[in-house]
Design a protein around this motif. Structure first.
Motif, PDB file in Angstrom:
ATOM      1  N   PHE A 203       2.464  -7.740   7.697  1.00 11.00           N
ATOM      2  CA  PHE A 203       1.827  -6.432   7.855  1.00 11.00           C
ATOM      3  C   PHE A 203       1.153  -6.391   9.221  1.00 11.00           C
ATOM      4  CE2 PHE A 203       2.479  -6.260   3.330  1.00 11.00           C
ATOM      5  CZ  PHE A 203       2.752  -4.908   3.102  1.00 11.00           C
ATOM      6  N   ASN A 204       1.728  -5.575  10.112  1.00 14.46           N
ATOM      7  CA  ASN A 204       1.202  -5.408  11.460  1.00 14.46           C
ATOM      8  C   ASN A 204       0.068  -4.372  11.467  1.00 14.46           C
ATOM      9  OD1 ASN A 204       1.080  -5.772  14.257  1.00 14.46           O
ATOM     10  ND2 ASN A 204       2.609  -4.187  14.650  1.00 14.46           N
ATOM     11  N   LYS A 205      -0.610  -4.260  12.590  1.00 17.38           N
ATOM     12  CA  LYS A 205      -1.711  -3.307  12.795  1.00 17.38           C
ATOM     13  C   LYS A 205      -2.906  -3.605  11.889  1.00 17.38           C
ATOM     14  CE  LYS A 205       1.528   0.393  14.072  1.00 17.38           C
ATOM     15  NZ  LYS A 205       1.858   1.827  14.005  1.00 17.38           N
ATOM     16  N   SER A 206      -3.142  -4.903  11.655  1.00 17.17           N
ATOM     17  CA  SER A 206      -4.273  -5.299  10.815  1.00 17.17           C
ATOM     18  C   SER A 206      -5.604  -4.893  11.444  1.00 17.17           C
ATOM     19  CB  SER A 206      -4.255  -6.815  10.565  1.00 17.17           C
ATOM     20  OG  SER A 206      -4.320  -7.535  11.795  1.00 17.17           O
ATOM     21  N   ASP A 207      -5.602  -4.624  12.755  1.00 15.69           N
ATOM     22  CA  ASP A 207      -6.823  -4.175  13.425  1.00 15.69           C
ATOM     23  C   ASP A 207      -7.244  -2.783  12.974  1.00 15.69           C
ATOM     24  OD1 ASP A 207      -5.569  -2.339  16.045  1.00 15.69           O
ATOM     25  OD2 ASP A 207      -4.278  -3.743  14.994  1.00 15.69           O
ATOM     26  N   LEU A 208      -6.311  -2.042  12.315  1.00 18.24           N
ATOM     27  CA  LEU A 208      -6.629  -0.690  11.830  1.00 18.24           C
ATOM     28  C   LEU A 208      -7.104  -0.687  10.388  1.00 18.24           C
ATOM     29  CD1 LEU A 208      -3.555   1.280  13.276  1.00 18.24           C
ATOM     30  CD2 LEU A 208      -5.823   0.965  14.299  1.00 18.24           C
ATOM     31  N   ALA A 209      -7.143  -1.867   9.761  1.00 24.35           N
ATOM     32  CA  ALA A 209      -7.482  -1.937   8.334  1.00 24.35           C
ATOM     33  C   ALA A 209      -8.788  -2.692   8.117  1.00 24.35           C
ATOM     34  CB  ALA A 209      -6.356  -2.620   7.571  1.00 24.35           C
TER      35      ALA A 209
ATOM     36  N   THR B 226      15.963 -15.951  12.305  1.00 26.83           N
ATOM     37  CA  THR B 226      15.289 -14.991  11.437  1.00 26.83           C
ATOM     38  C   THR B 226      15.670 -13.561  11.775  1.00 26.83           C
ATOM     39  OG1 THR B 226      13.376 -16.497  11.312  1.00 26.83           O
ATOM     40  CG2 THR B 226      13.024 -14.222  10.608  1.00 26.83           C
ATOM     41  N   ALA B 227      16.080 -12.803  10.771  1.00 26.41           N
ATOM     42  CA  ALA B 227      16.341 -11.377  10.948  1.00 26.41           C
ATOM     43  C   ALA B 227      15.047 -10.608  10.750  1.00 26.41           C
ATOM     44  CB  ALA B 227      17.389 -10.900   9.943  1.00 26.41           C
ATOM     45  N   VAL B 228      14.721  -9.765  11.705  1.00 30.69           N
ATOM     46  CA  VAL B 228      13.519  -8.941  11.625  1.00 30.69           C
ATOM     47  C   VAL B 228      13.930  -7.540  11.204  1.00 30.69           C
ATOM     48  CG1 VAL B 228      11.541  -8.019  12.904  1.00 30.69           C
ATOM     49  CG2 VAL B 228      12.426 -10.296  13.453  1.00 30.69           C
ATOM     50  N   ALA B 229      13.308  -7.035  10.159  1.00 29.26           N
ATOM     51  CA  ALA B 229      13.668  -5.707   9.653  1.00 29.26           C
ATOM     52  C   ALA B 229      12.420  -4.957   9.239  1.00 29.26           C
ATOM     53  CB  ALA B 229      14.631  -5.829   8.479  1.00 29.26           C
ATOM     54  N   GLY B 230      12.565  -3.641   9.139  1.00 30.40           N
ATOM     55  CA  GLY B 230      11.442  -2.804   8.743  1.00 30.40           C
ATOM     56  C   GLY B 230      11.643  -1.393   9.250  1.00 30.40           C
ATOM     57  N   PRO B 231      10.843  -0.453   8.789  1.00 30.08           N
ATOM     58  CA  PRO B 231      10.998   0.940   9.208  1.00 30.08           C
ATOM     59  C   PRO B 231      10.492   1.168  10.623  1.00 30.08           C
ATOM     60  CG  PRO B 231       9.087   0.717   7.800  1.00 30.08           C
ATOM     61  CD  PRO B 231       9.760  -0.623   7.807  1.00 30.08           C
TER      62      PRO B 231
ATOM     63  N   PRO C 165       2.051   4.042  10.210  1.00 29.32           N
ATOM     64  CA  PRO C 165       2.053   4.731   8.918  1.00 29.32           C
ATOM     65  C   PRO C 165       1.565   3.840   7.772  1.00 29.32           C
ATOM     66  CG  PRO C 165       4.241   3.950   9.404  1.00 29.32           C
ATOM     67  CD  PRO C 165       3.397   3.612  10.609  1.00 29.32           C
ATOM     68  N   GLU C 166       1.147   4.496   6.681  1.00 27.58           N
ATOM     69  CA  GLU C 166       0.737   3.771   5.487  1.00 27.58           C
ATOM     70  C   GLU C 166       1.919   2.990   4.925  1.00 27.58           C
ATOM     71  OE1 GLU C 166      -2.417   3.632   4.067  1.00 27.58           O
ATOM     72  OE2 GLU C 166      -2.926   4.545   6.011  1.00 27.58           O
ATOM     73  N   PRO C 167       1.656   1.850   4.276  1.00 29.48           N
ATOM     74  CA  PRO C 167       2.761   1.031   3.747  1.00 29.48           C
ATOM     75  C   PRO C 167       3.613   1.794   2.733  1.00 29.48           C
ATOM     76  CG  PRO C 167       0.683  -0.183   3.689  1.00 29.48           C
ATOM     77  CD  PRO C 167       0.332   1.234   4.016  1.00 29.48           C
ATOM     78  N   ASN C 168       4.896   1.711   2.902  1.00 27.39           N
ATOM     79  CA  ASN C 168       5.847   2.287   1.957  1.00 27.39           C
ATOM     80  C   ASN C 168       6.331   1.132   1.075  1.00 27.39           C
ATOM     81  OD1 ASN C 168       8.102   3.292   0.597  1.00 27.39           O
ATOM     82  ND2 ASN C 168       8.717   4.615   2.298  1.00 27.39           N
ATOM     83  N   TYR C 169       5.638   0.902  -0.047  1.00 27.83           N
ATOM     84  CA  TYR C 169       5.950  -0.240  -0.901  1.00 27.83           C
ATOM     85  C   TYR C 169       7.314  -0.112  -1.551  1.00 27.83           C
ATOM     86  CZ  TYR C 169       0.946  -1.132  -0.346  1.00 27.83           C
ATOM     87  OH  TYR C 169      -0.300  -1.367   0.174  1.00 27.83           O
ATOM     88  N   ASN C 170       7.740   1.102  -1.811  1.00 28.52           N
ATOM     89  CA  ASN C 170       9.057   1.312  -2.400  1.00 28.52           C
ATOM     90  C   ASN C 170      10.138   0.814  -1.448  1.00 28.52           C
ATOM     91  OD1 ASN C 170      11.613   3.051  -2.861  1.00 28.52           O
ATOM     92  ND2 ASN C 170      10.454   3.402  -4.731  1.00 28.52           N
ATOM     93  N   LEU C 171      10.018   1.166  -0.181  1.00 30.98           N
ATOM     94  CA  LEU C 171      10.986   0.727   0.821  1.00 30.98           C
ATOM     95  C   LEU C 171      10.915  -0.782   1.021  1.00 30.98           C
ATOM     96  CD1 LEU C 171      13.132   1.421   2.920  1.00 30.98           C
ATOM     97  CD2 LEU C 171      11.293   1.877   4.552  1.00 30.98           C
ATOM     98  N   LEU C 172       9.709  -1.333   1.032  1.00 31.92           N
ATOM     99  CA  LEU C 172       9.551  -2.774   1.199  1.00 31.92           C
ATOM    100  C   LEU C 172      10.243  -3.531   0.069  1.00 31.92           C
ATOM    101  CD1 LEU C 172       8.486  -5.376   2.354  1.00 31.92           C
ATOM    102  CD2 LEU C 172       6.207  -4.815   1.474  1.00 31.92           C
TER     103      LEU C 172
END
Length: 301
Positions: free
Chosen positions: A113-119, A161-166, A88-95
């Motif tokens: 930011f993952n999926k850099s191959d799509l950008a 390191t704690a990994v978090a994200g949607p 999905p597109e970045p949700n800057y509000n959530l970030l």
């Protein structure tokens, strides 16, 4: 015997003891009496009750240097916040909500930011501009193509390191690229809503190398700001700091006051519009919450 809790499931705490293995442990009743719940990440002292089956009891929890509420975990050094460049597109509000939550608990943040191959290059540059002055290290990666993995590994070395994200951003896939022992379950992305199923069921510390752990956590789709005063909010925006001395009022909120250095910098494109707009939304959210609380207090007086 000393070790670290790496996982907690159904009342059992799995304690990693260096050079000896992982023990399934129960917490002594004294912790329940004192209303203390062991957390993933806790350094503990345990006694072995069954050598063959690697079972034991947790006898002592050593003092925590940090403790997060959500996710519930102790002794974390930093947070790695993973979002996707696309789909999905970045949700800057959530970030930005994640950044505030983690930074308020004293954690440095890495943004990946993952999926850099799509950008394309322009998309990545726009993201860099938004978070250039956020005070956070920015990383780009592709779990699919195994790109950017070495840079992430270097940033995690000798830390927990704690990994978090949607959901749907490839968190578990990226975690799987960082280590080989424990493979986290990954989920299909719904083509209709471009979101992943919640594949991470519990918090778990995963050893990448000696003295280096990561913890994958369940995905979040929303996150409320809690336990923050509206006047406190601006301190989580490092990009405001250089301009606050130029405000007419020492208590300037950077929202409605005249001669505001932050708003002037915004008009000159020296502060990210995306970041500032989120700040304004959060400020209003906290102001409304404060007004509601005062109204309720008056009602019950």
């Amino acid at each position: 015997m000393k070790g670290k809790i790496i996982k907690g499931i159904a009342g059992f705490y799995y304690v990693d003891v260096p050079a000896k293995g992982v023990y399934a442990c129960k917490a002594k009743g004294i912790f329940r009496k004192e209303n203390i719940k062991p957390l993933v990440g806790d350094d503990v002292e345990m006694e072995i009750t069954d050598v063959k089956d690697c079972e034991g009891n947790i006898m002592k929890i050593f003092p925590r240097k940090s403790a997060l509420i959500r996710p519930a975990v102790a002794n974390i050094d930093q947070a790695l916040l993973i979002f996707a460049v696309a789909k999905p597109e970045p949700n800057y509000n959530l970030l930005d909500r994640f950044l505030i939550m983690m930074q308020r608990q004293g954690l440095d943040c890495l943004i990946c930011f993952n999926k850099s191959d799509l950008a394309d290059k322009a998309q990545c540059e726009r993201i860099r501009e938004i978070y250039a002055d956020s005070g956070c290290k920015l990383l780009f990666a592709s779990a699919l193509k195994k790109e950017g993995i070495n840079e992430i590994t270097e940033a995690l070395t000798s830390k927990t390191t704690a990994v978090a994200g949607p959901s749907g951003v490839g968190k578990s896939s990226l975690v799987n690229c960082l280590q080989k022992e424990t493979q986290m379950e990954t989920g299909e992305i719904s083509e209709k809503i471009e979101r992943g199923r919640h594949t991470t069921r519990h918090s778990e510390l995963i050893a990448i190398s000696d003295n280096t752990y990561i913890m994958d956590t369940p995905g979040f789709s929303s996150l409320s700001l809690f336990d923050i005063e509206k006047e406190e909010l601006k301190r989580f925006y490092p990009e405001f700091t250089p301009y606050e001395g130029k405000c007419r009022f020492l208590t300037c909120t950077h929202i409605h006051e005249p001669d505001c250095g932050v708003k002037n910098a915004l008009s000159e494109n020296r502060i990210s519009r995306v970041r500032y707009d989120n700040y304004g939304m959060f400020y209003e959210e906290l102001r409304s919450k404060e007004t509601l609380k005062k109204s309720e207090n008056r009602r019950y007086q």
